[in-house]
Each structure stands twice: as C-alpha cells, then as structure tokens.
Design an enzyme around this catalytic site. Structure first.
Site: not given
Length: 209
Positions: A51-54, A95
């Site tokens: 998912g979102c890499f943050w 990502e």
C-alpha cells in the site's frame, strides 16, 4: 482519456520517464545511514509493497537489525518515474520499500511476518481507501532462497487468513526488478510528519513460522 486505476497500463499508455534518477540527499532522516549502496558487508536487501509506502517504511525502520530503509517505485515500465506519474497509473509501478538488514540481527522470516500481518494482502489493486495499481501487495526477492521462503510464507498465511474468512492472497512474489528512489519528501515521511497519513491495517491473522 480515462485510465482504469485497477488495471495495469497497456504498452501504448506507458509514460516515457527520463534518464536522470531522482535527486535526493541519500541520507536516512531517522538514523543518518546512507540509503544508497554499496552497503556494509554482510547486509542483505528486501523489497516490500503493502500500500502507501509512508506507513510501510516506518514499520521496517523500527525493527532492530534493519540498517536502512527507502521509499521508492518498482515493477513498472517507466524509467525514473516521479510520484505524480506513478499515481496516474501509467507507469505500472508499485509503491514499495527497500529494506537493508543485518541477517545476524534480524531474519528475512521476521521481515516477512511483519509484512503479512500489517496489511491485507487480499485486496488486489488497493489497500483500504488507497485505490490503484500502485497500492498492490508485492514481495520482490534478491535471491532464490528469499523467493522460496516468501512463497512458503504465503502458503502459511493463506491458511491463517482462511480461518478468519478472508479470500485468496493477491500478493505478487517475484525476483527484484529495478528499484527507483522516491522523492526526498516521501523518504521517512512519518518521521518528518508524525501526524501524517498511514492507511495500513492488518487482518488480525498471524503468520506461524
């Protein structure tokens, strides 16, 4: 022209990209280690997309034995893509997070356990409210031993998910493609922005190693 964010782009939809790599400091904001190699002798590498890499990057830099992490893009066709291009769905990239670790302190199996348990690997081209091909679940391996271990862990976690009523895992497992570093502001984003967005949510299933 509209592009279906849930499907990989066709050849005639791929953006051209550029020859120049992303200009970043290359220094990890949390531990000051270099994010680009060569890395210290004995270190191993892994790549995970969840998912979102943050939020995904934070999960791994917090593990004792992880030398450095970096947010980036992998498994696409556009050379040196930027964030806007990846989000357009026209590069084919996911990502991902590059994880450089000391196998004497933390095993690849431990990293796999964190990967499986901290997101939902059954959602296809999305992760929660994050929609699109760039948010797909993936594991990219640097040798045959990692590849075999990743595949076996998938089988074990599939059984754990089925016990909780989840459907089939959609995670891609393959040898590591080219990794492109993301922009500086995406590197260690949640250390720079502690109240920033993190869309990760696990299933409650556990990987028994």
């Amino acid at each position: 022209m509209q592009y279906d964010k849930f499907k990989m782009p066709c050849a005639d939809q791929i953006l051209p990209g550029r020859k120049e790599p992303m200009d970043i400091t290359g220094i990890h904001f949390v531990n000051d280690h270099p994010m680009k190699g060569p890395f210290p002798e004995g270190m191993q590498q892994a790549i995970f997309g969840m998912g979102c890499f943050w939020g995904a990057e934070r999960l791994f830099w917090e593990i004792d034995g992880v030398y450095v992490t970096a947010a980036g893009y992998a498994d696409g066709c556009t050379e040196n893509p930027n964030y806007q291009e990846v989000c357009s769905g026209r590069t084919g990239h996911a990502e991902v997070v590059l994880v450089v670790f000391d196998p004497g302190k933390v095993s690849y199996g431990h990293l796999l356990k964190r990967f499986w348990e901290e997101h939902d690997p059954t959602q296809g081209m999305r992760q929660g409210n994050d929609l699109g091909t760039q948010y797909r679940s993936c594991i990219f391996c640097f040798d045959e031993a990692q590849l075999e271990q990743a595949k076996k862990s998938k089988e074990k976690f599939q059984a754990a998910l089925e016990d909780k009523g989840y459907e089939e895992i959609t995670t891609e497992i393959a040898m590591a493609p080219e990794f492109y570093y993301a922009e500086e502001d995406h590197q260690q984003y949640l250390a720079k922005n502690p109240e920033g967005y993190c869309g990760l949510a696990g299933t409650g299933a556990c990987l028994i190693r």
